[in-house]
Motif scaffolding. Structure first.
Motif, PDB file in Angstrom:
ATOM      1  N   THR A 117       0.859  -1.183   0.000  1.00  0.00           N
ATOM      2  CA  THR A 117       0.000   0.000   0.000  1.00  0.00           C
ATOM      3  C   THR A 117       0.892   1.228   0.000  1.00  0.00           C
ATOM      4  OG1 THR A 117      -1.574  -1.225   1.339  1.00  0.00           O
ATOM      5  CG2 THR A 117      -1.880   1.164   1.205  1.00  0.00           C
ATOM      6  N   LEU A 118       0.681   2.075  -0.993  1.00  0.00           N
ATOM      7  CA  LEU A 118       1.528   3.256  -1.148  1.00  0.00           C
ATOM      8  C   LEU A 118       0.673   4.496  -0.908  1.00  0.00           C
ATOM      9  CD1 LEU A 118       4.511   3.682  -2.060  1.00  0.00           C
ATOM     10  CD2 LEU A 118       3.625   4.146  -4.341  1.00  0.00           C
ATOM     11  N   SER A 119       1.121   5.362  -0.014  1.00  0.00           N
ATOM     12  CA  SER A 119       0.343   6.577   0.239  1.00  0.00           C
ATOM     13  C   SER A 119       1.268   7.781   0.344  1.00  0.00           C
ATOM     14  CB  SER A 119      -0.484   6.426   1.515  1.00  0.00           C
ATOM     15  OG  SER A 119       0.302   5.929   2.571  1.00  0.00           O
ATOM     16  N   LEU A 120       0.817   8.894  -0.242  1.00  0.00           N
ATOM     17  CA  LEU A 120       1.600  10.128  -0.220  1.00  0.00           C
ATOM     18  C   LEU A 120       1.583  10.704   1.190  1.00  0.00           C
ATOM     19  CD1 LEU A 120       3.116  12.212  -2.028  1.00  0.00           C
ATOM     20  CD2 LEU A 120       0.928  13.399  -2.279  1.00  0.00           C
ATOM     21  N   LEU A 121       2.753  11.047   1.688  1.00  0.00           N
ATOM     22  CA  LEU A 121       2.848  11.560   3.056  1.00  0.00           C
ATOM     23  C   LEU A 121       2.592  13.069   3.087  1.00  0.00           C
ATOM     24  CD1 LEU A 121       5.957   9.539   4.221  1.00  0.00           C
ATOM     25  CD2 LEU A 121       3.655   9.367   5.164  1.00  0.00           C
ATOM     26  N   PRO A 122       2.052  13.557   4.194  1.00  0.00           N
ATOM     27  CA  PRO A 122       1.774  15.007   4.317  1.00  0.00           C
ATOM     28  C   PRO A 122       3.035  15.790   4.666  1.00  0.00           C
ATOM     29  CG  PRO A 122       1.074  13.876   6.303  1.00  0.00           C
ATOM     30  CD  PRO A 122       1.576  12.805   5.367  1.00  0.00           C
ATOM     31  N   ILE A 123       4.052  15.623   3.842  1.00  0.00           N
ATOM     32  CA  ILE A 123       5.340  16.294   4.063  1.00  0.00           C
ATOM     33  C   ILE A 123       5.567  17.243   2.888  1.00  0.00           C
ATOM     34  CG2 ILE A 123       7.840  15.949   4.183  1.00  0.00           C
ATOM     35  CD1 ILE A 123       7.308  13.242   5.467  1.00  0.00           C
ATOM     36  N   PRO A 124       5.958  18.487   3.148  1.00  0.00           N
ATOM     37  CA  PRO A 124       6.170  19.428   2.040  1.00  0.00           C
ATOM     38  C   PRO A 124       7.222  18.909   1.060  1.00  0.00           C
ATOM     39  CG  PRO A 124       6.252  20.552   4.160  1.00  0.00           C
ATOM     40  CD  PRO A 124       6.229  19.093   4.455  1.00  0.00           C
ATOM     41  N   GLU A 125       6.995  19.165  -0.204  1.00  0.00           N
ATOM     42  CA  GLU A 125       7.963  18.738  -1.206  1.00  0.00           C
ATOM     43  C   GLU A 125       9.285  19.481  -1.016  1.00  0.00           C
ATOM     44  OE1 GLU A 125       6.090  20.044  -4.876  1.00  0.00           O
ATOM     45  OE2 GLU A 125       7.488  21.727  -4.972  1.00  0.00           O
ATOM     46  N   ILE A 126      10.340  18.852  -1.458  1.00  0.00           N
ATOM     47  CA  ILE A 126      11.638  19.534  -1.542  1.00  0.00           C
ATOM     48  C   ILE A 126      11.904  19.733  -3.024  1.00  0.00           C
ATOM     49  CG2 ILE A 126      14.128  19.352  -1.130  1.00  0.00           C
ATOM     50  CD1 ILE A 126      13.488  17.580   1.259  1.00  0.00           C
ATOM     51  N   ASN A 127      12.164  20.966  -3.430  1.00  0.00           N
ATOM     52  CA  ASN A 127      12.503  21.179  -4.832  1.00  0.00           C
ATOM     53  C   ASN A 127      13.830  21.914  -4.912  1.00  0.00           C
ATOM     54  OD1 ASN A 127      12.065  24.093  -4.867  1.00  0.00           O
ATOM     55  ND2 ASN A 127       9.897  23.567  -4.592  1.00  0.00           N
ATOM     56  N   SER A 128      14.345  22.008  -6.122  1.00  0.00           N
ATOM     57  CA  SER A 128      15.698  22.531  -6.257  1.00  0.00           C
ATOM     58  C   SER A 128      15.792  24.034  -5.996  1.00  0.00           C
ATOM     59  CB  SER A 128      16.269  22.193  -7.635  1.00  0.00           C
ATOM     60  OG  SER A 128      15.335  22.507  -8.641  1.00  0.00           O
ATOM     61  N   TYR A 129      14.648  24.679  -5.716  1.00  0.00           N
ATOM     62  CA  TYR A 129      14.694  26.060  -5.263  1.00  0.00           C
ATOM     63  C   TYR A 129      14.746  26.142  -3.729  1.00  0.00           C
ATOM     64  CZ  TYR A 129      13.254  27.198 -10.019  1.00  0.00           C
ATOM     65  OH  TYR A 129      13.181  27.313 -11.380  1.00  0.00           O
ATOM     66  N   SER A 130      14.345  25.047  -3.100  1.00  0.00           N
ATOM     67  CA  SER A 130      14.249  25.112  -1.634  1.00  0.00           C
ATOM     68  C   SER A 130      15.354  24.331  -0.929  1.00  0.00           C
ATOM     69  CB  SER A 130      12.895  24.585  -1.173  1.00  0.00           C
ATOM     70  OG  SER A 130      12.752  23.210  -1.501  1.00  0.00           O
ATOM     71  N   GLY A 131      15.909  23.325  -1.581  1.00  0.00           N
ATOM     72  CA  GLY A 131      16.970  22.604  -0.894  1.00  0.00           C
ATOM     73  C   GLY A 131      17.395  21.337  -1.609  1.00  0.00           C
ATOM     74  N   TYR A 132      18.477  20.737  -1.132  1.00  0.00           N
ATOM     75  CA  TYR A 132      18.960  19.468  -1.635  1.00  0.00           C
ATOM     76  C   TYR A 132      18.677  18.390  -0.601  1.00  0.00           C
ATOM     77  CZ  TYR A 132      21.804  22.288  -4.842  1.00  0.00           C
ATOM     78  OH  TYR A 132      22.226  23.185  -5.774  1.00  0.00           O
ATOM     79  N   LEU A 133      18.156  17.294  -1.075  1.00  0.00           N
ATOM     80  CA  LEU A 133      17.939  16.160  -0.182  1.00  0.00           C
ATOM     81  C   LEU A 133      19.192  15.284  -0.172  1.00  0.00           C
ATOM     82  CD1 LEU A 133      16.095  14.216   1.462  1.00  0.00           C
ATOM     83  CD2 LEU A 133      15.463  13.188  -0.734  1.00  0.00           C
ATOM     84  N   PHE A 134      19.715  15.022   1.023  1.00  0.00           N
ATOM     85  CA  PHE A 134      20.898  14.153   1.130  1.00  0.00           C
ATOM     86  C   PHE A 134      20.558  12.754   1.608  1.00  0.00           C
ATOM     87  CE2 PHE A 134      23.345  18.223   1.562  1.00  0.00           C
ATOM     88  CZ  PHE A 134      24.063  18.060   0.394  1.00  0.00           C
ATOM     89  N   GLY A 135      19.749  12.671   2.604  1.00  0.00           N
ATOM     90  CA  GLY A 135      19.487  11.337   3.149  1.00  0.00           C
ATOM     91  C   GLY A 135      18.193  11.270   3.913  1.00  0.00           C
ATOM     92  N   LEU A 136      17.767  10.045   4.154  1.00  0.00           N
ATOM     93  CA  LEU A 136      16.522   9.774   4.854  1.00  0.00           C
ATOM     94  C   LEU A 136      16.760   8.735   5.925  1.00  0.00           C
ATOM     95  CD1 LEU A 136      13.966   9.102   1.962  1.00  0.00           C
ATOM     96  CD2 LEU A 136      14.057  11.136   3.406  1.00  0.00           C
ATOM     97  N   ALA A 137      15.969   8.756   6.960  1.00  0.00           N
ATOM     98  CA  ALA A 137      15.951   7.640   7.910  1.00  0.00           C
ATOM     99  C   ALA A 137      14.562   7.561   8.519  1.00  0.00           C
ATOM    100  CB  ALA A 137      16.991   7.829   9.001  1.00  0.00           C
TER     101      ALA A 137
END
Lengths: 172, 404
Positions: B173-193
């Motif tokens: 089951t896949l569901s979109l989380l209520p977390i704001p998107e990260i885009n290349s104007y707002s930041g770089y994503l490095f890692g998740l945990a």
């Protein structure tokens, strides 16, 4: 599917299921061995089923219930005298893992089996009912009673309050 | 849900104690029934099992017979490796997720059985998303968070999905989380945990402000509500937090690599604290240059799930004698033990999973220590034993593409 192919693909999962059911790796080894010897002898028929893995799981569960009826099951590891009233929030969950297993082991065998199939094997109530040969409502009732019993026994004990017992348990 | 979660955790822990399947299979094929109540316990002598197997095995199918014979013989000779391989593989999470190239050019996620390597389920990014870019797992081996991006011109957008895998139904089951998107104007994503209990996710990112690199942040989002706490590096830096994966222990400790001057190394953040200064709220456990200046610590550290041990890949840079994993006490920073030392050119890359005590690890390392292989592969490391995990390629795919 040959018995050897089945064993190669499914044996780790079957042994793990037996371990969770019995609470004892050594007992699980014996239980799995007992079941597989019988399955091996009848593999011509079992191997032709759509899901021989489900059939063998059913055999494991039935064997577990049978062993429990014969009072042959060993007491699982776990300190039943753990202090449960003082450790806060997240740490409590960690400290209580052994205690939780000990309390699950005290449940009636069928309730224990329902919990294992529901929370370890992730089977639906209908699938559990099919596997255990009872109605889905019976499965839900067993799960509900088991959870209620565990919530009572694993709840933090209030100072001066008598310990609650497993009066909510019942057999299905 | 608390009781149910505790039950799941207890069962998972118990399942990891499952006995060696090779012994069970050998006894079954030999027709050896377990003892009954009142009977004396048999002596579990693997050499005797082998002797008993000798005759029956002659009639058993060649492939299986050979496999069992190999296991039994190896046990009798006390050879390392094969006899414990199934036990080691069974002692890590039953399922893992890996990102793979899909048939239509998409970047899919597959859930695989750790023991067999068999693909159990494939998750394709839902439209308009095109690629999963990173994945992290909870401790229950069936709850994952995936970072996904659409195929579109303009800024790179990343959003987050929760994936719940049901082994019984083989469904996700896949569901979109209520977390704001990260885009290349707002930041770089490095890692998740993902937190071990699967209720929060830590995002390691560098903020972009007015088109320039801003401070590094670790953000922790609640999955149900999307509420966030933020720890931010003091001042502005282009170095910041680096190199995933993050590692999150049951006690709330979160390990991350840090390259800031004078304080570089592996630090541990208390995620139970309120947000604030990333450095003030965290503590360095291992420096990026070890005493003597001979070794440089890799950029990642993996916590044992009880939060007491930190496993770090260490590279010798002065003596060129080798590299290895080292384990440190989180409480004291003291080195506890060295694991899997290998010649310098043979890489140890990363540890991506640890059991509670740190005695069993999933790492990327050379499968042997003789220096003949310079490829590192993902495997289970325990003591002197390393067992390759089926279905995982060489570690060059990167640790953020695999989650246990």
């Amino acid at each position: 599917m040959t018995f050897e192919e089945f064993a190669r693909a499914q044996l780790p999962a079957v042994v793990a299921l037996a371990t969770v059911l019995t609470g004892q790796p050594a007992t699980a080894e014996d239980l799995t061995q007992e079941v597989l010897i019988r399955a091996h002898a009848r593999w011509d028929r079992i191997g032709g089923l759509d899901r021989p893995d489900l059939y063998v799981r059913k055999m494991v569960v039935n064997e577990f219930l049978s062993w429990r009826r014969r009072s042959w099951r060993l007491v699982p590891a776990g300190d039943t005298n753990l202090s449960m009233g003082t450790v806060p929030d997240h740490a409590a969950g960690l400290a209580d893992t052994a205690g939780m297993l000990a309390e699950i082991a005290k449940l009636p065998a069928r309730q224990c089996a329902v919990l294992v199939l529901r929370y370890y094997e992730d089977l639906s109530d209908a699938e559990i009912a099919d596997l255990m040969g009872c109605a889905p409502g019976t499965v839900r009732a067993a799960a509900s009673r088991a959870l209620a019993a565990l919530r009572v026994t694993m709840a933090p004990e209030q100072p001066g309050e008598p310990a609650l017992t497993q009066h909510v348990q019942g057999h299905i | 849900m608390r009781t149910e979660d505790d039950i799941r955790r207890a069962f998972r822990d118990l399942a990891r104690q499952a006995p060696d399947t090779a012994t069970v299979l050998a006894n079954v094929l030999a027709g050896e029934r377990p003892r009954r109540a009142g009977q004396p316990a048999p002596v579990r002598d693997r050499r005797r099992v082998w002797v008993r197997l000798a005759a029956p095995l002659g009639a058993v199918a060649a492939v299986t017979g050979l496999a069992v014979a190999t296991v039994a013989l190896a046990a009798a000779r006390h050879e390392p490796g094969q006899p414990i391989s199934s036990r080691l593989l069974a002692s890590v999470p039953r399922y893992y997720v890996m990102l793979v190239q899909g048939r239509r050019g998409t970047e899919d996620a597959v859930i695989r059985n750790t023991v067999t390597g068999a693909t159990i389920s494939t998750i394709r990014p839902p439209k308009p998303f095109f690629a999963f870019r990173s994945v992290t797992a909870a401790a229950d081996d069936r709850t994952f968070v995936l970072a996904a991006s659409p195929l579109a011109r303009g800024p790179l957008i990343t959003e987050f999905f929760l994936a719940r895998f049901s082994p019984g139904k083989r469904s996700v089951t896949l569901s979109l989380l209520p977390i704001p998107e990260i885009n290349s104007y707002s930041g770089y994503l490095f890692g998740l945990a993902l937190a071990p209990d699967g209720t929060q996710v830590a995002v390691d990112m560098q903020v972009i402000r007015k088109g320039a690199a801003g401070p590094s942040q670790i953000r922790i989002y609640s999955l149900p509500s999307g509420t966030v706490r933020v720890w931010q590096a003091d001042g502005s830096t282009t170095l910041g937090v680096y190199s995933p994966p993050l590692s999150w222990a049951d006690d709330g400790a979160l390990a991350f690599g840090w390259s800031g001057s004078n304080a570089g190394g592996i630090r541990v953040l208390n995620t139970n604290s309120a947000g604030g200064s990333l450095i003030a709220r965290s503590r360095r456990v291992v420096a990026d240059h070890l005493p003597g200046g001979l070794s440089s610590v890799g950029s990642t550290g993996t916590l044992s799930t009880n939060g007491r041990l930190l496993t770090v890949p260490v590279y010798a840079i002065g003596s060129r004698t080798g590299n290895e994993f080292q384990q440190f006490s989180v409480a004291t920073g003291r080195k506890i033990r060295v694991l899997w030392p290998v010649p310098f050119d043979a890489p140890v890359d990363v540890a991506i999973w640890s059991n509670s005590s740190g005695s069993v690890l999933v790492v990327a390392a050379p499968p042997t220590r003789n220096g003949t292989s310079h490829n590192s592969v993902f495997g289970v490391l325990s003591g002197d034993h390393f067992v390759k995990i089926p279905g995982l390629p060489v570690s060059s795919v990167g640790a953020t593409f695999v989650a246990f």
